[in-house]
Design a protein around this motif. Structure first.
Motif, PDB file in Angstrom:
ATOM      1  N   LEU A  89      13.416   0.590   5.681  1.00 43.26           N
ATOM      2  CA  LEU A  89      12.207  -0.043   6.214  1.00 43.26           C
ATOM      3  C   LEU A  89      11.016   0.136   5.272  1.00 43.26           C
ATOM      4  O   LEU A  89       9.871  -0.062   5.672  1.00 43.26           O
ATOM      5  CB  LEU A  89      11.874   0.541   7.597  1.00 43.26           C
ATOM      6  N   LYS A  95       4.099  -1.615   5.510  1.00 41.84           N
ATOM      7  CA  LYS A  95       3.741  -2.318   6.746  1.00 41.84           C
ATOM      8  C   LYS A  95       4.920  -2.361   7.718  1.00 41.84           C
ATOM      9  O   LYS A  95       4.750  -2.103   8.920  1.00 41.84           O
ATOM     10  CB  LYS A  95       3.276  -3.736   6.403  1.00 41.84           C
ATOM     11  N   ARG A  96       6.106  -2.681   7.215  1.00 39.73           N
ATOM     12  CA  ARG A  96       7.266  -2.784   8.094  1.00 39.73           C
ATOM     13  C   ARG A  96       7.619  -1.424   8.697  1.00 39.73           C
ATOM     14  O   ARG A  96       7.973  -1.323   9.878  1.00 39.73           O
ATOM     15  CB  ARG A  96       8.451  -3.331   7.290  1.00 39.73           C
ATOM     16  N   ARG A  97       7.503  -0.382   7.902  1.00 35.87           N
ATOM     17  CA  ARG A  97       7.822   0.956   8.402  1.00 35.87           C
ATOM     18  C   ARG A  97       6.789   1.413   9.427  1.00 35.87           C
ATOM     19  O   ARG A  97       7.146   2.000  10.465  1.00 35.87           O
ATOM     20  CB  ARG A  97       7.891   1.932   7.232  1.00 35.87           C
ATOM     21  N   LYS A  99       5.023  -0.426  11.375  1.00 31.00           N
ATOM     22  CA  LYS A  99       5.223  -1.202  12.603  1.00 31.00           C
ATOM     23  C   LYS A  99       6.367  -0.638  13.428  1.00 31.00           C
ATOM     24  O   LYS A  99       6.298  -0.556  14.658  1.00 31.00           O
ATOM     25  CB  LYS A  99       5.514  -2.666  12.231  1.00 31.00           C
ATOM     26  N   ALA A 100       7.470  -0.222  12.746  1.00 33.85           N
ATOM     27  CA  ALA A 100       8.625   0.333  13.456  1.00 33.85           C
ATOM     28  C   ALA A 100       8.314   1.695  14.066  1.00 33.85           C
ATOM     29  O   ALA A 100       8.803   2.025  15.153  1.00 33.85           O
ATOM     30  CB  ALA A 100       9.811   0.440  12.500  1.00 33.85           C
TER      31      ALA A 100
END
Length: 407
Positions: A89, A95-97, A99-100
């Motif tokens: 991620l 950003k993706r990490r 968000k998760a």
């Protein structure tokens, strides 16, 4: 070896309503539990059970379904944390990490629900199951099953099953523990060159062309483009109906190819050599029109199918480094980029040999696999944990579905 057998349920309208209410209640409870565990930073099985077991039972779940909801939620966080640790991620701060990590895991209202033998029993002779629901125990729920699958259920079913609602249909995914065949000592190897134009080419000279599958994919892409452009309700209904058609076709093709390769290897007491193409999508630099073909190439699925079918037959599988297999002459070993004249033609600049490019590559794969086996390489087929998830999937009708495996 674990196989997952897919069985289609045929519930009455009253039974369907009870099953829908059960999945909805279980997944609402899982979402509530996920939010609670995420807020308190306690997402392990033990922590969640201490935190909310009694409250889950108060929400209308029996003891065993409540435990399954706990485990399903904890397992989802285990997978998420493993992806974060492995960098899938992104790096810290990506950003993706972020968000998760910033929000709890959520489950769809129709997400699968595990069942064990306390909540689910099979009446194979009658072709029915008895299953727990929030409305009480449902008895006499019919299921459709082939003779082969019924025999496998009777002899090898062991462990949990999952209730799945997909595209308006109901399925039970039952785990079967099938004994493996003893591994043979191969006299030689069948080299398999993987590609897009030709899905698989063996060192015996057999070419499994991808022409029909590629035409099917092109038709489906064009159909999706037209329907998305149209945007009407009827177009959206057709899109929904067509959404898994391309995947099912690719899965069926890979099953057929894998079975033919393994059958030939078993008949001739040979092993199978495959190219290790992991990471090729990240390494390859292609023009935009070629990217669609690369990213729809299901080479990993074909490899998994070959692995699990080989395990059942006792055939060893060895993965080799694919570097220069398309540029090396199988006769003299000379490597040159200019040897590969075109997609289909190979001309050695040293010895002058002219051959089909994919057949030449498969012969190189065969030589590498044979050498690795001679050095003591471990087979990928009999190794524990081969395949995807908890095991391959056998469909009730003997057909194929997305991400499924058929013997």
């Amino acid at each position: 070896m674990k196989l997952v057998v897919q069985v289609k349920l045929e519930p009455t309208p009253e039974q369907t309503a009870a099953l829908e209410a059960t999945l909805r209640a279980c997944n609402e409870a899982a979402n509530w539990l996920s939010a609670l565990g995420h807020a308190r930073g306690q997402v392990s099985r033990r922590a969640l059970q201490c935190l909310a077991y009694a409250q889950l039972k108060a929400r209308g779940l029996a003891a065993q379904p409540a435990l399954h909801v706990l485990r399903k939620t904890a397992d989802a966080y285990t997978v998420l944390n493993a992806n974060i640790r492995n960098g899938n991620l992104g790096r810290p701060g990506a950003k993706r990490r972020r968000k998760a990590e910033s929000k709890p895991i959520t489950f769809r209202p129709g997400a699968a629900q595990p069942y064990d033998d306390r909540c689910l029993s099979w009446q194979l002779d009658a072709g029915t199951v008895s299953i727990w629901t929030t409305a009480g125990r449902l008895r006499g729920v019919a299921f459709a099953c082939s003779r082969q699958v019924r025999k496998m259920l009777a002899e090898h079913r062991k462990g949990e099953s999952e209730l799945i609602h997909r595209d308006g249909l109901w399925f039970l995914m039952a785990t079967c523990d099938v004994p493996e065949a003893s591994a043979i000592e191969p006299t030689d190897f069948i080299g398999v060159d993987l590609g897009i134009v030709n899905i698989a080419t063996t060192s015996d000279g057999v070419i499994h062309a991808g022409r029909a599958l590629n035409r099917h994919r092109k038709r489906q892409r064009e159909l999706r483009r037209k329907l998305q452009k149209k945007g009407t309700k009827s177009a959206k209904r057709v899109l929904k109906r067509q959404r898994r058609k391309e995947t099912r076709k690719a899965t069926e093709t890979n099953h057929i190819i894998a079975k033919r390769i393994v059958t030939e290897a078993e008949r001739t007491s040979r092993g199978i050599g495959l190219e290790n193409l992991s990471g090729i999508r990240q390494r390859a630099r292609l023009k935009k029109p070629q990217r669609v073909a690369l990213h729809s190439w299901a080479f990993a699925q074909l490899g998994r199918f070959v692995e699990y079918k080989a395990r059942r037959a006792g055939v060893p599988v060895v993965y080799v480094d694919p570097a220069y297999t398309s540029r090396r002459c199988a006769e003299c070993g000379y490597i040159d980029k200019a040897n590969r004249v075109s997609q289909a033609r190979f001309e050695c600049r040293s010895c002058g040999v002219v051959a089909h490019a994919d057949r030449n590559g498969s012969r190189n794969v065969r030589a590498l696999a044979r050498e690795l086996w001679r050095r003591g390489a471990e087979s990928h087929a009999p190794a524990p944990g081969a395949g995807a998830g908890r095991g391959p999937v056998v469909t009730a009708s003997g057909g194929c579905r997305a991400a499924s495996l058929v013997p």
